[in-house]
Design an enzyme around this catalytic site. Structure first.
Site, mmCIF file in Angstrom:
data_model
loop_
_atom_site.group_PDB
_atom_site.id
_atom_site.type_symbol
_atom_site.label_atom_id
_atom_site.label_comp_id
_atom_site.label_asym_id
_atom_site.label_seq_id
_atom_site.Cartn_x
_atom_site.Cartn_y
_atom_site.Cartn_z
ATOM 1 N N HIS D 164 0.840 -1.199 0.000
ATOM 2 C CA HIS D 164 0.000 0.000 0.000
ATOM 3 C C HIS D 164 0.878 1.253 0.000
ATOM 4 O O HIS D 164 2.046 1.212 0.370
ATOM 5 C CB HIS D 164 -0.904 0.039 1.235
ATOM 6 C CG HIS D 164 -2.070 -0.898 1.152
ATOM 7 N ND1 HIS D 164 -1.981 -2.232 1.494
ATOM 8 C CD2 HIS D 164 -3.359 -0.707 0.746
ATOM 9 C CE1 HIS D 164 -3.163 -2.810 1.302
ATOM 10 N NE2 HIS D 164 -4.015 -1.924 0.851
ATOM 11 N N LYS D 168 -0.820 4.935 4.483
ATOM 12 C CA LYS D 168 -1.543 3.951 5.295
ATOM 13 C C LYS D 168 -0.705 3.663 6.538
ATOM 14 O O LYS D 168 0.437 3.218 6.432
ATOM 15 C CB LYS D 168 -1.770 2.672 4.487
ATOM 16 C CG LYS D 168 -2.559 1.613 5.234
ATOM 17 C CD LYS D 168 -2.906 0.450 4.303
ATOM 18 C CE LYS D 168 -3.696 -0.630 5.031
ATOM 19 N NZ LYS D 168 -4.991 -0.155 5.543
#
Lengths: 275, 275, 275, 275
Positions: D164, D168
């Site tokens: 990701h 995040k």
């Protein structure tokens, strides 16, 4: 970030997709100062370019006259830079004017003919003014191509896979063709056949570019822009892959170009020359 | 692993590349017992098949007469299994003999015609004897194909990339064609064009198989055997990939087949039917 | 391939796994000539090394006395090379003897201490004799590391994934650690945090090596030896991957070393120095 | 696409990021008809939701009172659907009201407690009204999880890599944890060790979730949201990968849910139940 006076920058084509990214990138760079924004789209005339780019007011209105803005850029302590992301039909004049005013051009606009580039190079040299013409601002892609070129000296086999969204009509991509041509310039033919190949379905082995390099083009919704160069030798595979997900990836190349062009005294073509 | 009597197994083609792997796999399985090894290569006649396979002596010599070995297999408490990795010209007779002796065949040899398979199916049914004909023993590949089939109901766009060593002459691979055909059986045409595609280099978009599925074949030394099925939809990509590095990957499928065939009373074609 | 006299080569440790590959590679190279094969395993004494390596008789028997073979190598028109894939305890003496006889060593054996290497370097310099000590003969891996080093100047974020078969006990792999250390030598800290990271499961973000480079180690049967270096920047990902499937991948590095060492007059450490 | 009367749909949270995507998706579906748009953000009150979503005027103004809109939906020939992408604090009441009016809820809002879901299920059952609660609308991810579950029956070894963007904060991702938990429910422990593993750098082997499944979390700018489940067995690797690049990927799941909920008479939880 620096105690020196910031570099004054004019952005031409400031309200376009790339132009807006450039505005945001300059606004976030301590060593650069936006002094002017030009765009020929009347819709944005007079508006604050920062608001249009989505990074908050910058107190720089969008104007439509490049020359008057170039004059502005020359009034700063240090020499200025003009970034051009406009249209093929106007770019030659933009660059010529910019050099005439002593404002160094960084050109992302495509469409300059070889003759025009030659002419601009002569003009820049006479004026001792740096000028950068950059067909692809992606540092990552240039690194990939240079690493591939390095690897090409030691591998006899290589294929390229490029993957793009299915709104891209042409195949293979220009960048994949460019990569294959670069690898071919070293003067050897790749992929000597070990067994006689047989395509039972035509096209399965891809298209051939340069010195026998197979290129395979994938087109699917959900993809963005990806390139993979795969080298093979007995017992090993060496893969270089570049994935692009949005225009912000070009900004490090644009900022690098702005900073480097102030140190140049001639026209230079291609990001690889200044890395 | 089990308290039951082990399943007696005969391996036909035991000294071949696949045969040797099968011997090793059986030697390591507690619920299976190797009772015979047949090979028509005279070089290995009478030698211990365990030594040939490289897993240590098994006290099972290589013989050349299948029928006498089948007799042996019928003398165990539980019904036996014959695994056949031989040649297209003899496989029909091998399977027929095996069924006749009540020894269940697991057939990896290719080359049986549809008529021969039909004939063997009739014969197996009359004899109430299980028989498995398995063109591809890779459980991983069957799982990939089934997962792709499941996904095909929800995606309109799919392409296949298969990558093999450059000693493989034909392209695309049979398995990739099989995957594309499977996806095409559900009766929809994939990859509707959003823009009119243009190949500036012929072959770049790959070969078309089944209902408009593009297949791309890569051939490089250093590759072994790989297949990638790529589904695309707006905003997402779903990829299934299978990589094979050596023949041992087929052994779970062979062992599963040996265990399952003893529970069957008819001929079954394809590993996907017993997963 | 060349009109010059071939380079005479002695292989020490010729019957080992790497030694056999080297024998095959030399047998296939027109510009090299195998003049001796040494191995201290008594099992192969006197046998033809070509038969042992599986490339057909080469009329070179396996002997156990390196010195007498070095004498042989000095009787050719051109200076010879000794390739050493033996054991840590004997390698220092082997290399010293080889230099003393004017036969250039190419050393793949690990275990030389920094002091021993320093000592051999002094000895090689006095003798004006080339010597190569190469901890990793994979040209592909060296190319990957060099390309990563080049990229590290332009990317602030990088992580490494290394994937190996589950018979490898230690994690991360030595090569992945080496890659991270190389990237750390340029003196910047990678992966500045944009948000405060929180591991809800300990270890999820991998191990940290060098200047804050995350390394992730995957261990699965079916894998062989793979390394991936992933650079990230806004809008783009640049990935370098190397996959090894068998020892043959080291042979181009071994052959290159044999050819290069004849042009050297000092000890050189590392394949990257001669690429 | 259908001769039947279109399904009337109300979108709650219409001016939010997901809401706008849903508006566009409904506008492009022939069998659905947008009858109302609700959003509690006063900024958009009374504006045409089509203009806000960027798909052109739809003549549906944004209102702030869900109940009056639900009344509207009940006046069509066929039963209506309410799509809810709002806030955890209001979702329970929204769903209850919707069922009370006979308008079927499709709920993407998170935050319902197990007790609330139980309560809504009872209420829906009494009213014989379908209701869908869908924590993840990505059909591709559900397909991946189901394919992984199928594979888990045949593989003993599996690891998960999730990648990701570096905004995040938490690692591993909730979806990766969910995948590992799903694979663990079949009641076997994965990744039995062949050799005793040793982490020389802590964390290198990732975090452990469920029945000994290693999860590795990569965080880099340039990544979006990606998950890879890698199964390994001797000689083979089977990889499932899902890449998300934008919210449009959830729309097929939303549209499927709208169509399916009209055929249900109870509350159903999870997209996998209706695939």
């Amino acid at each position: 970030m620096t105690m020196n006076a910031p570099i004054p920058v004019v952005v031409n084509g400031a309200a376009g997709k790339m132009g807006r990214e450039v505005i945001k990138a300059i606004a976030n760079a301590d060593d650069l100062m936006l002094v002017g924004a030009v765009d020929r789209n009347p819709e944005y005339r007079g508006e604050d370019i920062g608001e249009i780019a989505g990074c908050g007011a910058l107190e720089v209105p969008v104007l439509d006259d490049l020359q008057s803005i170039l004059v502005l850029a020359t009034q700063e302590k240090v020499q200025g830079v003009m970034v051009d992301f406009t249209h093929p039909d106007g770019v030659y004049d933009n660059v010529r004017s910019s050099i005439a005013y002593g404002v160094r051009p960084v050109v992302g606009t495509t469409g300059l003919t070889p003759e025009q580039i030659k002419d601009l190079a002569d003009f820049a040299e006479k004026a001792s003014t740096g000028c950068l013409i950059i067909p692809n601002f992606s540092i990552g892609m240039v690194l990939l191509q240079q690493a591939a070129l390095q690897a090409s000296q030691y591998f006899e086999h290589v294929e390229i896979i490029e993957l793009h969204h299915n709104q891209k009509a042409d195949a293979p991509s220009g960048t994949a063709i460019k990569t294959a041509e670069l690898l071919s310039e070293i003067g050897k033919a790749y992929n000597p056949q070990k067994v006689k190949e047989k395509e039972t379905i035509q096209g399965a082995r891809g298209g051939i570019v340069g010195e026998n390099i197979n290129i395979h083009s994938i087109r699917l919704p959900g993809l963005i822009a990806h390139q993979e160069v795969i080298f093979g030798a007995p017992g090993e595979i060496y893969t270089l892959r570049h994935d692009t997900s949005d225009r912000s990836c070009y900004m490090p190349g644009v900022l690098l170009s702005i900073r480097k062009v102030t140190q140049l005294k001639t026209l230079v073509y291609g990001l690889e020359k200044i890395l």
